[in-house]
Design a protein around this motif. Structure first.
Motif, mmCIF file in Angstrom:
data_model
loop_
_atom_site.group_PDB
_atom_site.id
_atom_site.type_symbol
_atom_site.label_atom_id
_atom_site.label_comp_id
_atom_site.label_asym_id
_atom_site.label_seq_id
_atom_site.Cartn_x
_atom_site.Cartn_y
_atom_site.Cartn_z
ATOM 1 N N GLN A 227 -3.637 53.246 -69.061
ATOM 2 C CA GLN A 227 -2.394 53.364 -68.277
ATOM 3 C C GLN A 227 -2.268 54.746 -67.634
ATOM 4 N N GLN A 228 -3.362 55.195 -67.060
ATOM 5 C CA GLN A 228 -3.398 56.493 -66.382
ATOM 6 C C GLN A 228 -3.284 56.288 -64.874
ATOM 7 N N TRP A 229 -2.237 56.817 -64.290
ATOM 8 C CA TRP A 229 -2.047 56.739 -62.831
ATOM 9 C C TRP A 229 -2.666 57.995 -62.224
ATOM 10 N N LYS A 230 -3.985 57.928 -61.999
ATOM 11 C CA LYS A 230 -4.706 59.086 -61.500
ATOM 12 C C LYS A 230 -5.847 58.599 -60.612
ATOM 13 N N SER A 231 -5.853 59.056 -59.370
ATOM 14 C CA SER A 231 -6.863 58.591 -58.420
ATOM 15 C C SER A 231 -8.150 59.405 -58.545
ATOM 16 N N TRP A 232 -9.162 58.998 -57.803
ATOM 17 C CA TRP A 232 -10.459 59.671 -57.831
ATOM 18 C C TRP A 232 -11.119 59.502 -56.469
ATOM 19 N N PRO A 233 -12.034 60.385 -56.113
ATOM 20 C CA PRO A 233 -12.719 60.255 -54.821
ATOM 21 C C PRO A 233 -13.701 59.093 -54.848
ATOM 22 N N THR A 234 -13.817 58.407 -53.736
ATOM 23 C CA THR A 234 -14.760 57.292 -53.631
ATOM 24 C C THR A 234 -15.750 57.554 -52.501
ATOM 25 N N THR A 235 -16.741 56.691 -52.409
ATOM 26 C CA THR A 235 -17.807 56.840 -51.416
ATOM 27 C C THR A 235 -17.818 55.633 -50.494
ATOM 28 N N GLU A 236 -18.026 55.860 -49.207
ATOM 29 C CA GLU A 236 -18.188 54.753 -48.269
ATOM 30 C C GLU A 236 -19.621 54.236 -48.356
ATOM 31 N N VAL A 237 -19.771 52.919 -48.288
ATOM 32 C CA VAL A 237 -21.119 52.360 -48.317
ATOM 33 C C VAL A 237 -21.739 52.323 -46.924
ATOM 34 N N ALA A 238 -20.928 52.283 -45.878
ATOM 35 C CA ALA A 238 -21.455 52.286 -44.517
ATOM 36 C C ALA A 238 -22.264 53.562 -44.299
ATOM 37 N N GLY A 239 -23.473 53.396 -43.832
ATOM 38 C CA GLY A 239 -24.345 54.539 -43.594
ATOM 39 C C GLY A 239 -25.228 54.905 -44.766
ATOM 40 N N ALA A 240 -24.943 54.365 -45.945
ATOM 41 C CA ALA A 240 -25.793 54.646 -47.107
ATOM 42 C C ALA A 240 -27.143 53.964 -46.923
ATOM 43 N N ARG A 241 -28.185 54.561 -47.483
ATOM 44 C CA ARG A 241 -29.539 54.038 -47.340
ATOM 45 C C ARG A 241 -29.934 53.251 -48.589
ATOM 46 N N VAL A 242 -30.514 52.070 -48.363
ATOM 47 C CA VAL A 242 -30.898 51.168 -49.447
ATOM 48 C C VAL A 242 -32.363 50.803 -49.300
ATOM 49 N N LEU A 243 -33.075 50.805 -50.427
ATOM 50 C CA LEU A 243 -34.441 50.308 -50.461
ATOM 51 C C LEU A 243 -34.463 49.058 -51.335
ATOM 52 N N VAL A 244 -34.839 47.927 -50.752
ATOM 53 C CA VAL A 244 -34.906 46.662 -51.475
ATOM 54 C C VAL A 244 -36.367 46.364 -51.804
ATOM 55 N N LEU B 139 -26.173 43.458 -47.010
ATOM 56 C CA LEU B 139 -25.904 44.895 -47.068
ATOM 57 C C LEU B 139 -25.844 45.498 -45.662
ATOM 58 N N ARG B 140 -26.670 45.012 -44.777
ATOM 59 C CA ARG B 140 -26.605 45.484 -43.388
ATOM 60 C C ARG B 140 -25.284 45.086 -42.738
ATOM 61 N N ALA B 141 -24.745 43.942 -43.140
ATOM 62 C CA ALA B 141 -23.480 43.477 -42.551
ATOM 63 C C ALA B 141 -22.320 44.400 -42.874
ATOM 64 N N VAL B 142 -22.412 45.156 -43.980
ATOM 65 C CA VAL B 142 -21.346 46.100 -44.318
ATOM 66 C C VAL B 142 -21.704 47.510 -43.879
ATOM 67 N N GLY B 143 -22.750 47.629 -43.068
ATOM 68 C CA GLY B 143 -23.056 48.918 -42.461
ATOM 69 C C GLY B 143 -24.091 49.760 -43.172
ATOM 70 N N MET B 144 -24.775 49.183 -44.153
ATOM 71 C CA MET B 144 -25.784 49.955 -44.871
ATOM 72 C C MET B 144 -27.120 49.910 -44.131
ATOM 73 N N ASP B 145 -27.905 50.946 -44.304
ATOM 74 C CA ASP B 145 -29.215 51.075 -43.663
ATOM 75 C C ASP B 145 -30.256 50.613 -44.673
#
Length: 323
Positions: free
Chosen positions: A127-144, A158-164
């Motif tokens: 029950q902690q009301w405390k936010s945190w920084p997040t990361t955007e996935v668009a532009g992130a690089r993925v190796l499958v 993954l490409r549909a959400v902007g990932m490379d």
């Protein structure tokens, strides 16, 4: 071929569905692993509904009329013992059924770490009301790693959400329709450091076992996340645990393990930067019905002498992708 061929069905814990549609076309022998030897004698088809079962090799001499084995799973690594590989028996699998569920699971794993959903659950429980920084996935690089149907569906999502997204396969190439580039598996350690996420969707073969070696792990970014929906033995699990414990890797989403179920005393259960799931990435609300329909379609093709879908190249251990 007999008018009514014998089909041996290796059943498991799940109820076998869909056979009633084929009753007029085949004689079905439903058995467990203990009765498989007797049930195989005279059978032309083996339907391995219990695709986790082991022991076919022990009763292989009883497969005196066998022509075709269907495995309703993507991976067939547990099945391909030398006598089967060297035989004329055709093996087919369930390629295509699990592609979208597994791709969505991978995306969920990526978002779990990018948005801190694990931390969200922990703070909600407290029950902690405390936010945190997040990361955007668009532009992130993925190796499958794995350029078959599962890897390709994952790449498209993954490409549909902007990932490379790039791929890792047997040979390097450019101009692939689903990947920006495909690197050779032999170069895994050389290229892994350029990616924010590494996804494992490769089949388990002698060439891919422990492909995520200590060298590959050491080359990855300290912030990178490993997502494994392939097989546990694709990874040097001890080296992975050490990298995660030492903070040399950002996190891991693990659906498969060297030993399954994952032992209760295993270190992976306790690591905050690991998401453990019980081999469920391909499960969906419709998967059993889809597996049944796939076998029905292939059975009719076999009865009519037509080419079967999803024929495994046994010496490779998977169904090659037609590019």
């Amino acid at each position: 071929m007999n008018a009514k061929p014998i089909v041996t069905v290796l059943a498991g814990d799940r109820p076998v569905i869909g056979l009633e549609k084929l009753q007029e076309h085949a004689e079905f022998r439903i058995t467990d692993i203990e009765g498989l030897g007797i049930a195989l004698s005279g059978a032309e088809v083996l339907y391995m509904w219990d695709f986790f079962a082991e022991g076919l090799q022990d009763v292989w001499p009883n497969a005196d009329a066998l022509k075709w084995i269907h495995v309703p799973a993507a991976g067939v690594d547990k099945l391909l013992f030398p006598e089967l590989v060297e035989s004329d028996v055709i093996v087919t699998n369930a390629r295509g059924i699990f592609d979208r569920p597994m791709a969505e699971f991978v995306l969920g794993g990526v978002l779990h770490f990018a948005k801190g959903f694990g931390l969200a659950g922990e703070r909600q429980r407290r029950q902690q009301w405390k936010s945190w920084p997040t990361t955007e996935v668009a532009g992130a690089r993925v190796l499958v790693a794995g350029t078959g149907s599962i890897g390709r569906c994952t790449a498209r999502l993954l490409r549909a959400v902007g990932m490379d997204v790039d791929g890792l396969g047997r040979t390097a190439r450019t101009g692939d329709r689903d990947f920006g580039a495909v690197h050779a598996s032999a170069d895994f350690a050389k290229v892994a450091g350029g990616y924010d996420y590494v996804v494992l969707a490769a089949p388990l073969t002698s060439a891919t076992e422990r492909m995520v070696s200590r060298a590959v792990l050491e080359s990855m970014k300290s912030s990178a996340v490993l997502v494994n929906v392939g097989r546990g033995r694709l990874v040097d699990q001890d080296a992975l645990v050490q990298a995660l414990q030492a903070g040399r890797l950002g996190g891991a989403v693990l659906d498969v393990f060297e030993t399954e179920p994952l032992p209760q005393d295993h270190e992976l259960w306790q690591l905050d930067n690991v998401l453990v799931t019980p081999y469920m990435s391909g499960d969906s609300q419709n998967w059993l019905d889809e597996l049944s329909a796939q076998f029905e379609s292939n059975f009719h093709a076999w009865r009519q002498g037509k080419p079967l879908a999803n024929v495994v190249v046994k010496r490779l251990g998977f169904v090659p992708w037609d590019r």
